[in-house]
Design an enzyme around this catalytic site. Structure first.
Site, PDB file in Angstrom:
ATOM      1  N   HIS A 265       0.840  -1.199   0.000  1.00  0.00           N
ATOM      2  CA  HIS A 265       0.000   0.000   0.000  1.00  0.00           C
ATOM      3  C   HIS A 265       0.873   1.246   0.000  1.00  0.00           C
ATOM      4  CE1 HIS A 265      -0.310   0.420   4.720  1.00  0.00           C
ATOM      5  NE2 HIS A 265       0.918   0.238   4.326  1.00  0.00           N
TER       6      HIS A 265
ATOM      7  N   CYS B  19       5.696   6.086   4.864  1.00  0.00           N
ATOM      8  CA  CYS B  19       4.571   5.363   4.256  1.00  0.00           C
ATOM      9  C   CYS B  19       4.024   6.092   3.029  1.00  0.00           C
ATOM     10  CB  CYS B  19       3.454   5.173   5.271  1.00  0.00           C
ATOM     11  SG  CYS B  19       3.996   4.273   6.716  1.00  0.00           S
TER      12      CYS B  19
ATOM     13  N   HIS C 174       4.926   0.165  -0.317  1.00  0.00           N
ATOM     14  CA  HIS C 174       5.688  -0.844   0.438  1.00  0.00           C
ATOM     15  C   HIS C 174       4.685  -1.892   0.899  1.00  0.00           C
ATOM     16  CE1 HIS C 174       3.967   1.784   3.455  1.00  0.00           C
ATOM     17  NE2 HIS C 174       3.975   0.733   4.257  1.00  0.00           N
TER      18      HIS C 174
ATOM     19  N   HIS D  81       3.297  -5.357   3.515  1.00  0.00           N
ATOM     20  CA  HIS D  81       3.218  -5.963   4.851  1.00  0.00           C
ATOM     21  C   HIS D  81       2.685  -7.387   4.726  1.00  0.00           C
ATOM     22  CE1 HIS D  81       3.749  -2.150   6.982  1.00  0.00           C
ATOM     23  NE2 HIS D  81       2.882  -1.605   6.122  1.00  0.00           N
TER      24      HIS D  81
ATOM     25  N   ASP E 195      -5.032 -10.551  -1.082  1.00  0.00           N
ATOM     26  CA  ASP E 195      -3.698 -11.152  -1.011  1.00  0.00           C
ATOM     27  C   ASP E 195      -2.892 -10.870  -2.289  1.00  0.00           C
ATOM     28  OD1 ASP E 195      -1.708 -12.643   0.233  1.00  0.00           O
ATOM     29  OD2 ASP E 195      -2.362 -14.513  -0.713  1.00  0.00           O
ATOM     30  N   HIS E 196      -1.624 -10.483  -2.099  1.00  0.00           N
ATOM     31  CA  HIS E 196      -0.722 -10.197  -3.219  1.00  0.00           C
ATOM     32  C   HIS E 196      -1.289  -9.133  -4.163  1.00  0.00           C
ATOM     33  CE1 HIS E 196       1.292 -13.609  -1.556  1.00  0.00           C
ATOM     34  NE2 HIS E 196       2.309 -13.411  -2.355  1.00  0.00           N
TER      35      HIS E 196
ATOM     36  N   GLU F 232      -0.347  -5.145  11.336  1.00  0.00           N
ATOM     37  CA  GLU F 232       0.393  -4.769  10.137  1.00  0.00           C
ATOM     38  C   GLU F 232       1.863  -5.169  10.266  1.00  0.00           C
ATOM     39  OE1 GLU F 232      -0.632  -0.978   7.608  1.00  0.00           O
ATOM     40  OE2 GLU F 232       0.730  -0.469   9.242  1.00  0.00           O
TER      41      GLU F 232
HETATM   42 ZN   LIG Z   1       2.491   0.268   5.600  1.00  0.00          ZN
END
Ligand SMILES: [Zn+2]
Ligand SMILES: [Zn+2]
Length: 332
Positions: free
Chosen positions: A192, A211, A217, A219, A257-258, A304
């Site tokens: 995100h 961020c 980036h 998680h 996911d992904h 996260e």
């Molecule tokens: Zn983040």
């Protein structure tokens, strides 16, 4: 569970300013004690055909059964005595051993307590919910229970709290709760970027720090979903666990996911995908479908990183009753 200590203590934040009393005598505190046992069980109702048992309970219906390493966390509360304790830990250990672990460890649950005798029409399948409730019934006469948590495995656990029972007054005097909180854990990986499109990069940097970097980036998100409901008197279930797991898989894990959340999940093209906003969106996605299973979504917890998590309590009128005992159970 990793990181859980044998004892956690929570001194009530509402305690009046310290008046020097010997060893804290009279001041309220919650203590927890962990115990472990291994046991097997089988979900099989004699009034159903072999095929119906299999449809209903899947591999859990297979003979002769299967086992789990259970972990029990007992939360107890009350004023400190003159020795600075809620109660003597050796009494706690003895009660848990005598009433629970010595009776269940290395046993087949269906053959242990009369609560699980399925030839009796009052008998209940030994699910995590039913087992937690039966443990409550056995410990309540001996310990001042304020909460119980029972892990069947790392990604499945049940909480019982006296507040769930409408007639609960004094916790240990009240009957065992007929409502339980059932939690499942799953995970997904996603990227995100935190930035509001109407702001400049410099402004976003000032709000979101690293961020807000332009290329995002990722998680590995841990997602805990907690539902609340009455324990069904025959199946011992708050809701169909496999159906609940499927909902979370289909509505959250598979679409998230992904992905790069900002671009791949439509909602986050308009909403900054902070952990808080992701948790809220997951709660919104799950509330209706979980109601369709006969339970209520209670809480979504989205972790996260090891350092931050967001929790959304989906039952809005319940928000102010985040039970202190539940906090004690998760501490550690
Ligand atoms: Zn983040
Ligand atoms: Zn099982």
């Amino acid at each position: 569970m990793e990181g859980l200590q044998n004892r956690v203590m929570t001194v009530s934040a509402s305690t009046p300013p310290v008046q020097l009393r010997t060893h804290g005598a009279g001041r309220p505190c919650v203590i927890t004690r962990r115990a472990r046992f291994s046991a097997s069980h089988r979900y099989w109702l004699p009034e159903l055909s072999e095929a119906a048992n299999q449809t209903r309970f899947g591999p859990c219906s297979l003979a002769p059964g299967h086992g789990h390493n259970y972990e029990l966390i007992v939360a107890m509360g009350g004023p400190l005595d003159a020795d600075g304790m809620v109660l003597n830990l050796s009494e706690v250990k003895h009660a848990i051993r005598a009433e629970v672990t010595a009776q269940l460890d290395f046993r087949h649950l269906n053959d242990t307590w009369p609560e699980f005798d399925l030839s009796d029409p009052q008998g209940m399948l030994p699910t995590t919910e039913a087992l937690c409730r039966a443990i409550w019934t056995r410990l309540a006469p001996h310990l001042p229970l304020v909460g119980l948590r029972l892990h069947e495995q790392a990604d499945l656990w049940v909480d019982l709290l006296p507040a769930c029972h409408p007639s609960a007054t004094a916790p240990s005097a009240a009957p065992a709760p007929m409502e339980a909180f059932l939690s499942i854990r799953t995970h997904f990986a996603a990227a995100h970027r935190l930035a509001r499109p109407e702001l400049t990069q410099a402004e976003n940097d000032a709000i979101y720090g690293k961020c807000a970097r332009p290329h995002g980036h990722g998680h590995n998100y841990l997602l805990d979903v907690t539902v609340r409901g009455a324990i069904e008197p025959r199946t011992g279930m708050v809701c169909d666990l496999a159906a609940l797991q499927r909902l979370v898989e289909d509505l959250v894990v598979e679409p998230f996911d992904h992905t790069f959340l900002n671009k791949d999940v439509e909602h986050f093209s308009r909403t900054v995908p902070t952990a808080e906003n992701i948790a809220l969106h997951i709660a919104d996605l799950l509330t209706g479908p979980i109601a369709g299973l006969g339970a209520r979504l209670h809480k979504v917890r989205l972790q996260e990183s090891p350092n931050n998590a967001a929790e959304v309590f989906a039952e809005v009128p319940q928000l102010e009753m985040v039970p202190a005992a539940l906090e004690a159970l998760v501490a550690g």
